[in-house]
Design an enzyme around this catalytic site. Structure first.
Site, PDB file in Angstrom:
ATOM      1  N   HIS A 172       3.766 -12.686 -11.357  1.00  0.00           N
ATOM      2  CA  HIS A 172       2.485 -13.129 -10.816  1.00  0.00           C
ATOM      3  C   HIS A 172       1.505 -13.326 -11.963  1.00  0.00           C
ATOM      4  O   HIS A 172       1.395 -12.475 -12.844  1.00  0.00           O
ATOM      5  CB  HIS A 172       1.942 -12.105  -9.813  1.00  0.00           C
ATOM      6  CG  HIS A 172       2.612 -12.214  -8.490  1.00  0.00           C
ATOM      7  ND1 HIS A 172       3.962 -12.006  -8.340  1.00  0.00           N
ATOM      8  CD2 HIS A 172       2.138 -12.528  -7.262  1.00  0.00           C
ATOM      9  CE1 HIS A 172       4.281 -12.177  -7.072  1.00  0.00           C
ATOM     10  NE2 HIS A 172       3.197 -12.495  -6.396  1.00  0.00           N
ATOM     11  N   LYS A 600      -6.561 -11.748   2.262  1.00  0.00           N
ATOM     12  CA  LYS A 600      -7.304 -13.016   2.163  1.00  0.00           C
ATOM     13  C   LYS A 600      -7.547 -13.606   3.551  1.00  0.00           C
ATOM     14  O   LYS A 600      -8.560 -14.248   3.797  1.00  0.00           O
ATOM     15  CB  LYS A 600      -6.515 -14.007   1.292  1.00  0.00           C
ATOM     16  CG  LYS A 600      -7.241 -15.339   1.066  1.00  0.00           C
ATOM     17  CD  LYS A 600      -6.633 -16.109  -0.078  1.00  0.00           C
ATOM     18  CE  LYS A 600      -5.364 -16.802   0.300  1.00  0.00           C
ATOM     19  NZ  LYS A 600      -5.569 -18.034   1.098  1.00  0.00           N
ATOM     20  N   ARG A 641      -5.770  -6.875  -3.376  1.00  0.00           N
ATOM     21  CA  ARG A 641      -4.389  -7.301  -3.132  1.00  0.00           C
ATOM     22  C   ARG A 641      -3.463  -6.103  -2.945  1.00  0.00           C
ATOM     23  O   ARG A 641      -2.286  -6.151  -3.244  1.00  0.00           O
ATOM     24  CB  ARG A 641      -3.909  -8.193  -4.284  1.00  0.00           C
ATOM     25  CG  ARG A 641      -4.683  -9.516  -4.350  1.00  0.00           C
ATOM     26  CD  ARG A 641      -4.230 -10.438  -5.465  1.00  0.00           C
ATOM     27  NE  ARG A 641      -2.800 -10.605  -5.455  1.00  0.00           N
ATOM     28  CZ  ARG A 641      -1.992 -10.176  -6.426  1.00  0.00           C
ATOM     29  NH1 ARG A 641      -2.482  -9.569  -7.487  1.00  0.00           N
ATOM     30  NH2 ARG A 641      -0.708 -10.356  -6.345  1.00  0.00           N
TER      31      ARG A 641
END
Length: 966
Positions: A172, A600, A641
Site C-alpha cells: 500500500h 470512508k 484506516r
C-alpha cells in the site's frame, strides 16, 4: 554573530523544554536525544548553507513554538510572511530541513521507547496494558496468565502450539520515505544508541560523534523525492529487503525467547520447530485491485525472485552449519544415509568456498548437509534460469520442489544428535535453521492474489455470451449461483481457444494460468475485493477448476463497505448451506474485513461498530456449520484506516473471534516501523503473539444488551452525520479539493498504484489512502472524528443517564475504550488552526463558512470525547505520547504553513510575494549558492521553479511528523 548563534541554539533548547509537559519520569531521555540530534543537524546546515539560513530555520521554529503555545493566528501569518519571502532554493532547504528534523525526532523517540523498555525489563515493572505506548511482553503475558489468571503452564503451552499469527506485507503506497534514507536513519539510530552506552570510552565517543555527523549529513544530502513511481517489482524488492535484513534472523531469535519464557513458567521442553506460530505472506506483485501495473508476468517474476532469494539465504547459511556439525558420533539411520551419499558424491566442487573437496564418511553430518547444499545451489540456479530465460535444464530430482524435501535431512540430523545425547548441540544453530525452514518454506512468503469481483463477472459474462446462454452480468444472483454450482459439479470445459477476449479478460485468465504453472507453495489466498454476494466466491472456484490448478487457492471474500459488512452474515450462511462448497473447504474458511473503505463509506464510529458486529455474527454462523473461521484484518497504519497500537487493537476484538488464528495486513510505513531494525522486528513478533494468546485465554468482556442498543442508535446518527457532510453536501468535494493537497498527492510517487480506482469521479472512486492522507496533511483528520460528536450529543440529549453509561463503557469495555483512546490520540495530533489557515488561503470565500462549521463540530466532538473519557486534557493518561507529539508540533507547524502558502502559489500564479535578497551573506557576491542546485533536481515541473519540490518535501515531512501518511 557567534554569540547570537549560541543564544539562538539555547532558545531552541529552551522552547523544547517549555513544550515538554513537565517531568515525565526519571528515565526520560527524549529531550536529551532530540536536542543532541538537532544541534548536530544545525551545525551541518550552517556548514552547507551558511549561518543566515540556519538562523531562518531557527526563526521559523520559534514562531511555530510561539503559535503552539498560544494558538495566536498572527504567528502563523508572521511565519507565512517569512517563508514566502525566501527565494525558491532557500524554500526547498527550509522544507527539507524541517522534514529532516522530524525524521530525527522520530529516531529519538524510538530510542527513548527502547531505553524505557530495557529499564522496565530489568526492574520487572510493567506499565498499565491499557496505555497506548506499552505492549505485551511474551514473558510477562505467560506469567500473568499463570499467576494472575490461574491458567496452568501446560494450558499456556498447548494454546501457543495451536496458535498461528500470519503477517501479510502489502505494498500500500503509504511509505513516503525512500529506502536509501531509511537505511541511513537506521545507522543514525545505531550511532545514537551506542553514544549512550554505559561502557563507552573517549575514543569510542569521538568516533561515534564523527559517524553520527557523517550519517546525518549523508541523509540530508540525499534527494528525499522519488523522481519516478516505483514498479510492483520495486515494491516487492523493497518488501523482501526486510526479510534479508531483520526478519530472517529475527524469527529464530524470537522463538528462543519463547523457549526461555516457557522455561520460566515451568515448561521444560522447547517450542516445536514445526508449530506455525509465525507465518508471512505478501501482496506485493499479487494485489491487482485497481492496479493495472500488476500483470500475470509481474506475479510470475515476483514468485520466482522470492524463491531464488530464499534458496540463496539458506545456501549462505548452510556452510556455517557444516562447520558447526563436525561431530562423528551419529545414529545408524544417519550413518547409512551418509555412506550412501558418499559413494555417489562428486569428488571436488571448486565453486564452493568451504568443503569443496569430497567430504569423508567420518564426518557424517557434513556429508548429509553437503548434499543439502548441492540441492540448494541447484534450486537457486533453477529459479534464476526461469526468471531470466523462462526455462531451465536443471531436472526436478536435483532441486527441492517442496519444503518437506528440505526438512527431511535436517530432521534426520536433529534426531541423530538427540539419540547420541547431544541435545544441547541439536538445539543450537540446527534448531534455528529448522525453525527458519518451517517458517519461510521455499517461497519466503506466500503470495496472496487480490482481484476485484467485477473482473470475474466480466470473464464469466464473456464465457456465457460465447456459449450462447445469455449474459452472466445481467443474470439475477439466484441464476448465477445455480449455473455456477451446476458447472462446478460437472466436468465440461468452458474456455476454448476461440473465446473472444478483451484486454481485461485476457489479463484475468492469464493470472489463473500463472497460478496453475507455478509451485502451489508460492501462493496463499485468492482475495475478492468488493465482494457482495455468494456468486463472487463460486466464480473464482470455477475459474480455478477451469485452469486445473492442482492445489486450488483458498477463496477469501473481502467485505469492505458498510452495506457489504451488514450483508456478510447472510452471504456466508448461503455459502455454508451448499453441500458442494462445504466439501470443498473441508471445515476451514477465511473471511477478510476491510477497515479502510468501511471508514470512508460510513465514518470511523459506525465502521468500527459494524466491523465488531459482523465478526461476532460470522463466527457464530461458522460454528453452527462446524467451520473453523479465520478473520483476516485489513488494517491500515492510520486510525482512519483501522490502525493503532497492535496489542490494543487485538485485545479489543470481540471474544471468540481470534481463537488462536490471526491474519492481519502490515501496510506501507507500518512495515518500516515494525521491521526496520532487529529490535523493532523482535518487538513486533512479540506483541502480535502475546496479544493473540491473551485474547484467546483471557477474552475481553462482551457488551451488555443496553450498551449494544445505545451503540446501534449512535451508529445510525454517526453514519447520517458523516454521509450528510461527505456525500450529500453538494459542494463538499469542491471544498475538500481546495482545502487539502488531494489533487497534488500523486506527485509524491510513493506507490505503483493509481490513487483513484477510476480516473474521473468523486469521493467514492478515491482510494482510502489519499482520502486519509489529505486530511492528515492539514491536521484536521475529518474522516476519523466526523460522526462521533453527533452520536454522543444525540445519546446524551435523549437521556442524561446515557453519559454515565458511556463513561462506564469506557472504563470496562475494551472495544469502546480503544475506539475512544485512538480518536483522542488523533485529536492530540490535530490542529484546527492549520485547517483555518488553509481555508483562508486556498478556499473560495463563499465556501469558508462550511469550513468554520466543520471546525466548530471538531471542537464540540473533542469536548464530548474528553467528558466520556473523564479527562480534563487530551492524553492526560499517556504523558510519554503527549510529550512526543508536543515536541514535534513546532516542526510540523512550519511545514503546514509552508505547504499552505506553496499550494497558494501553485494554484494561483498571480499570487504576489515579496522576495528578500539572498539570506546567506556568504554567497551574496556569487552568481549561485548551494541551495540553487536543488531547483535543478526537478527540471520538468509544470510549475514555477522549486515550488513542486517544496510542496512534496512538506508532504513527506508532515507524514513523518504525524507518523502516518494514509
Amino acid at each position: 554573530m557567534a554569540n547570537r548563534n549560541v543564544e539562538k541554539l539555547a532558545s531552541i533548547d529552551a522552547q523544547l523544554r517549555l513544550l515538554v509537559p513537565g517531568k515525565v519520569s526519571e528515565d526520560d531521555k527524549l529531550v536529551e536525544y532530540d536536542a543532541l540530534l538537532l544541534d548536530k543537524f544545525l551545525d551541518i546546515l550552517q556548514d552547507l548553507h551558511g549561518e543566515d539560513l540556519k538562523e531562518a530555520v531557527q526563526q521559523c521554529y520559534e514562531l511555530s513554538a510561539e503559535y503552539e503555545g498560544k494558538h495566536d493566528p498572527k504567528k502563523l501569518e508572521e511565519l507565512g510572511s517569512l517563508l514566502t519571502s525566501l527565494d525558491t532554493g532557500d524554500s526547498i532547504v527550509i522544507a527539507k530541513a524541517f522534514s529532516h528534523m522530524l525524521n530525527l525526532a522520530n529516531l529519538a523517540e524510538e530510542l527513548q521507547i527502547a531505553y524505557r523498555r530495557r529499564i522496565k525489563l530489568k526492574s520487572g515493572d510493567f506499565a498499565d496494558e491499557a496505555n497506548a505506548t506499552t505492549e505485551s511482553d511474551i514473558e510477562e503475558t505467560f506469567k500473568r496468565l499463570v499467576h494472575k489468571l490461574n491458567k496452568s503452564p501446560e494450558e499456556v503451552f498447548d494454546a501457543l502450539k495451536n496458535q498461528t499469527v500470519e503477517l501479510v506485507l502489502t505494498a500500500h503506497p503509504t511509505q513516503s520515505v525512500r529506502r536509501s534514507l531509511l537505511q541511513k536513519h537506521g545507522r543514525i539510530r545505531n550511532c545514537l544508541a551506542q553514544l549512550y552506552a554505559k561502557d563507552i570510552t573517549p575514543d569510542d565517543k569521538q568516533e561515534l560523534d564523527e559517524a553520527l555527523h557523517r550519517e546525518i549529513q549523508a541523509a540530508f544530502r540525499t534527494d528525499e523525492i522519488r523522481r519516478t513511481p516505483p514498479t510492483p517489482q520495486d515494491e516487492m524488492r523493497a518488501g523482501m529487503s526486510y526479510f534479508h535484513e531483520t526478519i530472517w534472523k529475527g524469527v529464530p531469535k524470537f522463538l528462543r525467547r519463547v523457549d526461555t519464557a516457557l522455561k520460566n513458567i515451568g515448561i521444560n521442553e522447547r517450542f516445536p520447530y514445526n508449530a506455525p506460530l509465525i507465518q508471512f505472506s505478501s501482496w506485493m506483485g499479487g494485489d491487482r485491485d485497481g492496479n493495472p501495473r500488476v500483470t500475470p508476468e509481474v506475479t510470475r517474476d515476483v514468485c520466482l525472485l522470492a524463491r531464488m532469494m530464499t534458496s540463496n539465504m539458506y545456501f549462505s547459511q548452510i556452510e556455517d552449519l557444516m562447520i558447526e556439525m563436525s561431530m562423528w558420533r551419529c545414529n545408524s539411520e544417519l550413518r547409512v544415509r551418509a555412506e550412501e551419499l558418499y559413494r555417489t558424491a562428486r569428488k571436488d566442487v571448486k565453486h564452493y568456498i568451504e568443503f569443496w573437496k569430497r567430504i569423508p564418511p567420518n564426518q557424517p553430518y557434513r556429508v548429509i548437509l553437503g548434499d543439502v547444499r548441492d540441492k540448494l545451489y541447484n534450486t537457486r540456479e533453477r529459479s534464476r534460469h526461469l526468471l531470466v530465460d523462462g526455462k531451465s535444464d536443471i531436472p526436478d530430482e536435483a532441486v527441492y520442489t517442496n519444503v518437506e524435501q528440505l526438512l527431511e535431512p535436517l530432521e534426520l540430523c536433529y534426531r541423530s544428535l538427540c539419540d547420541c545425547g547431544d541435545h544441547v548441540i541439536a538445539d543450537g544453530s540446527l534448531l534455528d535453521f529448522l525453525r527458519q525452514v518451517s517458517t519461510f518454506g521455499l517461497s519466503l512468503v506466500k503470495l496472496d492474489i487480490r482481484q476485484e469481483s467485477d473482473r470475474h463477472t466480466e470473464v464469466l459474462d464473456a464465457i456465457t455470451q460465447h456459449l450462447g446462454i445469455g449474459s452472466y452480468r445481467e443474470w439475477s444472483e439466484e441464476k448465477r449461483q445455480e449455473w455456477l454450482l451446476a458447472e462446478l459439479s460437472g466436468k465440461r470445459p468452458l474456455i476454448g481457444p476461440d473465446l473472444p477476449k478483451t484486454e481485461e479478460v485476457k489479463d484475468c485468465l492469464d493470472t489463473f494460468k500463472v497460478l496453475a504453472e507455478l509451485p502451489s507453495d508460492c501462493f496463499g489466498a485468492y482475495i475478492i475485493s468488493m465482494a457482495t454476494s455468494t456468486s463472487d466466491v463460486l466464480a473464482v472456484e470455477l475459474l480455478q477448476r477451469e485452469y486445473h490448478i492442482k492445489h486450488p487457492l483458498r477463496v477469501v471474500p473481502l467485505f469492505e463497505k458498510l452495506a457489504d459488512l451488514e450483508a456478510a452474515p447472510a452471504a456466508m450462511t448461503r455459502l455454508f448451506s451448499m453441500d458442494w462448497y462445504r466439501n470443498r473447504i473441508d471445515g476451514k474458511q477465511e473471511v477478510m474485513i476491510g477497515y479502510s473503505d468501511s471508514g470512508k463509506d460510513a465514518g470511523r464510529f459506525s465502521a468500527a461498530w459494524q466491523l465488531y458486529k459482523t465478526q461476532e455474527q460470522i463466527v457464530k454462523i461458522a460454528k453452527e456449520f462446524g467451520v473453523k473461521l479465520v478473520i483476516f484484518h485489513g488494517r491500515g497504519g492510520t486510525v482512519g484506516r483501522g490502525g493503532g497500537p497492535t496489542h490494543l487493537a487485538l485485545l479489543s476484538q470481540p471474544p471468540d473471534t481470534i481463537n488462536g488464528s490471526l491474519r492481519v495486513t502490515v501496510q506501507g510505513e507500518v512495515i518500516e516501523q515494525s521491521f526496520g531494525e532487529e529490535h523493532l522486528c523482535f518487538r513486533t513478533l512479540q506483541r502480535f503473539c502475546a496479544a493473540t494468546l491473551e485474547h484467546g485465554m483471557n477474552p475481553p468482556i462482551s457488551p451488555r444488551p443496553e450498551w449494544r442498543e445505545l451503540m446501534d442508535q449512535m451508529a445510525v446518527v454517526a453514519t447520517e452525520e458523516y454521509r450528510s457532510v461527505v456525500f450529500k453536501e453538494p459542494r463538499f468535494v469542491e471544498y475538500f479539493r481546495l482545502a487539502t493537497p488531494e489533487l497534488e498527492f500523486g506527485r509524491m510517487n510513493i506507490g505503483s498504484r493509481p490513487s483513484k480506482r477510476k480516473p474521473s469521479g468523486g469521493i467514492e472512486s478515491l482510494r482510502a489512502i489519499p482520502w486519509i492522507f489529505s486530511w492528515t496533511q492539514t491536521r484536521f483528520h475529518l474522516p476519523v472524528w466526523l460522526g462521533f460528536g453527533a452520536a454522543f450529543k444525540h445519546a446524551i440529549q435523549k437521556d442524561s443517564k446515557n453519559l454515565q453509561m458511556l463513561q462506564e463503557m469506557y472504563k470496562t469495555w475494551p472495544f469502546f475504550r480503544v475506539t475512544i483512546d485512538l480518536v483522542e490520540m488523533v485529536f492530540a495530533k490535530g490542529n484546527p488552526g492549520i485547517a483555518a489557515l488553509n481555508d483562508k488561503l486556498l478556499v473560495s470565500e463563499d465556501l469558508r463558512p462550511f469550513g468554520e462549521s466543520l471546525r466548530a463540530n471538531y471542537e464540540e466532538t473533542k469536548n464530548y470525547l474528553l467528558k466520556i473519557a473523564g479527562h480534563k486534557d487530551l492524553l492526560e493518561g499517556d504523558p510519554y505520547l503527549k510529550q512526543g507529539i508536543r515536541l514535534r508540533d513546532p516542526y510540523i507547524t512550519t511545514l503546514n504553513v509552508c505547504q499552505a502558502y506553496t499550494l497558494k502559489r501553485i494554484r494561483d500564479p498571480n499570487y504576489h510575494v515579496t522576495l528578500r535578497p539572498h539570506i546567506s551573506k556568504e554567497y551574496a557576491a556569487e552568481p549561485s549558492k548551494p541551495a540553487d542546485e536543488l531547483i535543478h533536481l526537478n527540471p520538468t515541473s509544470e510549475y514555477a521553479p522549486g515550488l513542486e519540490d517544496t510542496l512534496i518535501l512538506t508532504m513527506k515531512g508532515i507524514a513523518a511528523g504525524m507518523q502516518n501518511t494514509g
